[in-house]
Write an enzyme that holds these catalytic residues in place. Structure first.
Site, PDB file in Angstrom:
ATOM      1  N   TYR A 150       4.049  -7.189  16.853  1.00 28.97           N
ATOM      2  CA  TYR A 150       4.283  -6.277  15.727  1.00 28.97           C
ATOM      3  C   TYR A 150       5.025  -5.026  16.215  1.00 28.97           C
ATOM      4  O   TYR A 150       6.047  -4.635  15.642  1.00 28.97           O
ATOM      5  CB  TYR A 150       2.951  -5.875  15.083  1.00 28.97           C
ATOM      6  CG  TYR A 150       3.079  -4.717  14.115  1.00 28.97           C
ATOM      7  CD1 TYR A 150       3.682  -4.889  12.865  1.00 28.97           C
ATOM      8  CD2 TYR A 150       2.613  -3.443  14.444  1.00 28.97           C
ATOM      9  CE1 TYR A 150       3.811  -3.817  11.981  1.00 28.97           C
ATOM     10  CE2 TYR A 150       2.741  -2.380  13.566  1.00 28.97           C
ATOM     11  CZ  TYR A 150       3.340  -2.564  12.338  1.00 28.97           C
ATOM     12  OH  TYR A 150       3.485  -1.508  11.472  1.00 28.97           O
ATOM     13  N   ILE A 165     -10.197   1.573   8.373  1.00 29.75           N
ATOM     14  CA  ILE A 165     -10.847   2.484   7.415  1.00 29.75           C
ATOM     15  C   ILE A 165     -11.371   1.777   6.161  1.00 29.75           C
ATOM     16  O   ILE A 165     -12.565   1.905   5.849  1.00 29.75           O
ATOM     17  CB  ILE A 165      -9.938   3.696   7.093  1.00 29.75           C
ATOM     18  CG1 ILE A 165      -9.951   4.603   8.322  1.00 29.75           C
ATOM     19  CG2 ILE A 165     -10.398   4.413   5.816  1.00 29.75           C
ATOM     20  CD1 ILE A 165      -9.413   5.980   8.165  1.00 29.75           C
ATOM     21  N   ARG A 211      -7.517   7.610  17.527  1.00 31.35           N
ATOM     22  CA  ARG A 211      -6.362   7.330  16.673  1.00 31.35           C
ATOM     23  C   ARG A 211      -6.070   8.555  15.830  1.00 31.35           C
ATOM     24  O   ARG A 211      -6.916   9.442  15.675  1.00 31.35           O
ATOM     25  CB  ARG A 211      -6.649   6.140  15.725  1.00 31.35           C
ATOM     26  CG  ARG A 211      -6.819   4.815  16.414  1.00 31.35           C
ATOM     27  CD  ARG A 211      -5.529   4.319  17.069  1.00 31.35           C
ATOM     28  NE  ARG A 211      -5.734   3.055  17.774  1.00 31.35           N
ATOM     29  CZ  ARG A 211      -6.088   2.959  19.051  1.00 31.35           C
ATOM     30  NH1 ARG A 211      -6.294   4.043  19.775  1.00 31.35           N
ATOM     31  NH2 ARG A 211      -6.233   1.775  19.619  1.00 31.35           N
ATOM     32  N   PHE A 264       0.833  -1.219   0.000  1.00 34.09           N
ATOM     33  CA  PHE A 264       0.000   0.000   0.000  1.00 34.09           C
ATOM     34  C   PHE A 264       0.872   1.276   0.000  1.00 34.09           C
ATOM     35  O   PHE A 264       0.835   2.076  -0.939  1.00 34.09           O
ATOM     36  CB  PHE A 264      -0.924  -0.079   1.232  1.00 34.09           C
ATOM     37  CG  PHE A 264      -1.548   1.206   1.655  1.00 34.09           C
ATOM     38  CD1 PHE A 264      -2.250   1.997   0.750  1.00 34.09           C
ATOM     39  CD2 PHE A 264      -1.457   1.633   2.986  1.00 34.09           C
ATOM     40  CE1 PHE A 264      -2.846   3.193   1.159  1.00 34.09           C
ATOM     41  CE2 PHE A 264      -2.044   2.811   3.398  1.00 34.09           C
ATOM     42  CZ  PHE A 264      -2.736   3.599   2.488  1.00 34.09           C
ATOM     43  N   ASP A 314      12.752 -11.907  -1.408  1.00 30.78           N
ATOM     44  CA  ASP A 314      12.568 -11.836   0.048  1.00 30.78           C
ATOM     45  C   ASP A 314      13.612 -10.903   0.658  1.00 30.78           C
ATOM     46  O   ASP A 314      14.774 -10.892   0.232  1.00 30.78           O
ATOM     47  CB  ASP A 314      12.722 -13.248   0.630  1.00 30.78           C
ATOM     48  CG  ASP A 314      12.272 -13.308   2.076  1.00 30.78           C
ATOM     49  OD1 ASP A 314      11.272 -13.992   2.351  1.00 30.78           O
ATOM     50  OD2 ASP A 314      12.911 -12.673   2.940  1.00 30.78           O
ATOM     51  N   ILE A 315      13.205 -10.182   1.677  1.00 31.01           N
ATOM     52  CA  ILE A 315      14.101  -9.232   2.348  1.00 31.01           C
ATOM     53  C   ILE A 315      15.271  -9.959   3.031  1.00 31.01           C
ATOM     54  O   ILE A 315      16.314  -9.369   3.296  1.00 31.01           O
ATOM     55  CB  ILE A 315      13.298  -8.381   3.362  1.00 31.01           C
ATOM     56  CG1 ILE A 315      14.104  -7.198   3.876  1.00 31.01           C
ATOM     57  CG2 ILE A 315      12.776  -9.214   4.528  1.00 31.01           C
ATOM     58  CD1 ILE A 315      14.399  -6.159   2.879  1.00 31.01           C
ATOM     59  N   GLY A 367       1.563  -8.033  -1.206  1.00 35.04           N
ATOM     60  CA  GLY A 367       1.616  -6.930  -2.184  1.00 35.04           C
ATOM     61  C   GLY A 367       1.094  -7.329  -3.558  1.00 35.04           C
ATOM     62  O   GLY A 367       0.962  -8.505  -3.882  1.00 35.04           O
TER      63      GLY A 367
HETATM   64  P1  NAD Z   1       1.537  -3.668   3.121  1.00 35.90           P
HETATM   65  O1  NAD Z   1       1.283  -5.024   3.716  1.00 35.90           O
HETATM   66  O2  NAD Z   1       0.633  -3.216   2.042  1.00 35.90           O
HETATM   67  O3  NAD Z   1       3.055  -3.578   2.615  1.00 35.90           O
HETATM   68  C1  NAD Z   1       4.085  -4.401   3.095  1.00 35.90           C
HETATM   69  C2  NAD Z   1       4.730  -5.077   1.892  1.00 35.90           C
HETATM   70  O4  NAD Z   1       5.845  -5.847   2.338  1.00 35.90           O
HETATM   71  C3  NAD Z   1       3.774  -6.038   1.171  1.00 35.90           C
HETATM   72  O5  NAD Z   1       3.692  -5.692  -0.203  1.00 35.90           O
HETATM   73  C4  NAD Z   1       4.395  -7.412   1.376  1.00 35.90           C
HETATM   74  O6  NAD Z   1       4.185  -8.277   0.252  1.00 35.90           O
HETATM   75  C5  NAD Z   1       5.855  -7.041   1.583  1.00 35.90           C
HETATM   76  N1  NAD Z   1       6.589  -8.061   2.333  1.00 35.90           N
HETATM   77  C6  NAD Z   1       6.160  -8.751   3.424  1.00 35.90           C
HETATM   78  N2  NAD Z   1       7.100  -9.637   3.809  1.00 35.90           N
HETATM   79  C7  NAD Z   1       8.151  -9.498   2.942  1.00 35.90           C
HETATM   80  C8  NAD Z   1       9.410 -10.154   2.815  1.00 35.90           C
HETATM   81  N3  NAD Z   1       9.785 -11.140   3.657  1.00 35.90           N
HETATM   82  N4  NAD Z   1      10.238  -9.763   1.818  1.00 35.90           N
HETATM   83  C9  NAD Z   1       9.867  -8.788   0.937  1.00 35.90           C
HETATM   84  N5  NAD Z   1       8.678  -8.144   1.006  1.00 35.90           N
HETATM   85  C10 NAD Z   1       7.830  -8.497   2.001  1.00 35.90           C
HETATM   86  O7  NAD Z   1       1.506  -2.648   4.344  1.00 35.90           O
HETATM   87  P2  NAD Z   1       1.662  -1.045   4.354  1.00 35.90           P
HETATM   88  O8  NAD Z   1       0.520  -0.549   5.135  1.00 35.90           O
HETATM   89  O9  NAD Z   1       1.966  -0.517   3.020  1.00 35.90           O
HETATM   90  O10 NAD Z   1       2.953  -0.893   5.290  1.00 35.90           O
HETATM   91  C11 NAD Z   1       4.231  -0.608   4.749  1.00 35.90           C
HETATM   92  C12 NAD Z   1       5.195  -0.301   5.894  1.00 35.90           C
HETATM   93  O11 NAD Z   1       4.718   0.808   6.640  1.00 35.90           O
HETATM   94  C13 NAD Z   1       5.354  -1.456   6.887  1.00 35.90           C
HETATM   95  O12 NAD Z   1       6.718  -1.508   7.287  1.00 35.90           O
HETATM   96  C14 NAD Z   1       4.496  -1.036   8.072  1.00 35.90           C
HETATM   97  O13 NAD Z   1       4.979  -1.572   9.281  1.00 35.90           O
HETATM   98  C15 NAD Z   1       4.664   0.473   8.009  1.00 35.90           C
HETATM   99  N6  NAD Z   1       3.549   1.196   8.612  1.00 35.90           N
HETATM  100  C16 NAD Z   1       2.312   1.191   8.025  1.00 35.90           C
HETATM  101  C17 NAD Z   1       1.278   1.911   8.625  1.00 35.90           C
HETATM  102  C18 NAD Z   1      -0.109   1.946   8.037  1.00 35.90           C
HETATM  103  O14 NAD Z   1      -1.002   2.494   8.689  1.00 35.90           O
HETATM  104  N7  NAD Z   1      -0.347   1.439   6.823  1.00 35.90           N
HETATM  105  C19 NAD Z   1       1.492   2.593   9.822  1.00 35.90           C
HETATM  106  C20 NAD Z   1       2.758   2.542  10.380  1.00 35.90           C
HETATM  107  C21 NAD Z   1       3.782   1.862   9.764  1.00 35.90           C
END
Ligand code: NAD
Length: 309
Positions: A139, A184, A207, A11, A51-52, A36
């Site tokens: 988390y 949301i 929030r 996202f 993978d990371i 994703g």
């Molecule tokens: P998301 O799940 O849409 O994005 C995370 C992405 O990481 C996904 O596309 C997933 O496929 C990928 N992923 C998961 N494991 C993986 C791995 N082992 N190797 C490679 N890729 C991997 O979530 P998001 O909401 O876009 O969040 C993105 C970042 O922002 C995250 O680090 C999250 O902790 C942080 N974050 C998000 C929010 C929020 O409200 N959306 C708030 C605070 C922090």
């Protein structure tokens, strides 16, 4: 600039990648596609599935890169309660893996997307970066541990680091799993389809909801700003909204008539959470522009999954 984004098909990652590519940067995106969707990415983003924790792949991808945005993570708080080992492996272990690769290749800066969830319950609101974190879930622990690794390894090897503690981000394209979906998109979809909105706790918990475009601006500023090395910076809207108020706005923007069900016995999370964004304004010139009502309307308009049936 040459940029690598981890979690690029997610996202926030895809919104960031598309905007950086639109601005003319050369953008590589890594994602294992566990949640994703690469079709969210513009053709100008060079996408690689991986993978990371795959270090050889990281070494290759990092060649010539100036700045890394690290977003790859498992992101569902409730899921992390069930699978803490997995959250530790991806969110904390994956961060260490990335930092070792950054050290080996010699990258200038990493921007880590941390979370407001690390704060837990805090008496003083809005919460500033100086508050002592009180994580309430695996988390939140995994994101806090990742911050420490990023800043410690960065300082040891001369890599500039910026940690952004993003509060509740929302907008079109947010991952919508069948269970534990973010509030949301879940509420918008239910309300648009005259379904049921389930409120955990009494609905008075607050929030800080921040629209994706404002988060993207903050992330881009963090990649360029001077004088941010080693900084931890809150990114939110600076406004505190209760779940009851969110429900009112969701009903208004959807024109829906959902059933509202309170589940007083389930944990509604921290009682209050709102970001003090003074530091973001000062260090990043950050100024959130999208109000919650406008952001909800945009999300509904731009996300086809949320339309009324
Ligand atoms: P998301 O799940 O849409 O994005 C995370 C992405 O990481 C996904 O596309 C997933 O496929 C990928 N992923 C998961 N494991 C993986 C791995 N082992 N190797 C490679 N890729 C991997 O979530 P998001 O909401 O876009 O969040 C993105 C970042 O922002 C995250 O680090 C999250 O902790 C942080 N974050 C998000 C929010 C929020 O409200 N959306 C708030 C605070 C922090």
């Amino acid at each position: 600039m040459q940029i690598l984004i981890t979690g690029a098909a997610g996202f926030l990652g895809s919104a960031l990648a598309n905007e950086l590519a639109r601005q003319g940067h050369s953008v590589r995106g890594l994602d294992d596609l566990s949640t994703g969707d690469p079709s969210a990415l513009s053709p100008d983003v060079h996408f690689i599935r991986g993978d990371i924790n795959d270090r050889p792949k990281l070494w290759t991808l990092l060649q010539g890169v100036d700045c890394v945005y690290h977003l790859a993570a498992r992101v569902l708080v409730a899921e992390s309660v069930l699978y803490p080992f997995e959250y530790d492996k991806v969110n904390t272990g994956g961060t260490v893996s990335l930092m070792e690769a950054l050290r080996d290749v010699g990258v200038r800066r990493v921007v880590f997307i941390s979370s407001g969830a690390i704060y837990g319950n805090q008496d003083t609101q809005p919460v500033s970066e100086n508050a002592i974190p009180k994580p309430r879930s695996p988390y939140a622990v995994s994101k806090l541990a990742a911050e420490y690794y990023i800043r410690t390894i960065g300082a040891l090897w001369g890599i500039e680091t910026v940690c952004l503690r993003v509060f509740n981000a929302y907008g079109p394209g947010q991952h919508l799993p069948p269970a534990h979906a973010p509030v949301i998109p879940q509420f918008l979809r239910q309300a648009a389809q005259n379904g049921t909105l389930v409120i955990h706790g009494d609905g008075n918990q607050t929030r800080d909801f921040v629209y994706v475009d404002d988060v993207v601006k903050a992330m881009i500023a963090a990649g360029n700003a001077p004088d941010v090395n080693n900084a931890i910076i809150n990114i939110g809207s600076g406004h505190e909204t209760s779940m009851r108020e969110l429900v009112r706005l969701v009903r208004e923007v959807t024109n829906g008539d959902p059933e509202i069900v309170y589940n007083p016995h389930s944990d509604g999370g921290p009682a209050r959470l709102c970001a003090d964004i003074t530091l973001a304004k000062k260090k990043l010139g950050y100024q959130p522009e999208i109000s919650l009502e406008t952001g909800l309307r945009l999300t509904l308009e731009l996300d086809p999954r949320l339309k009324a049936r």
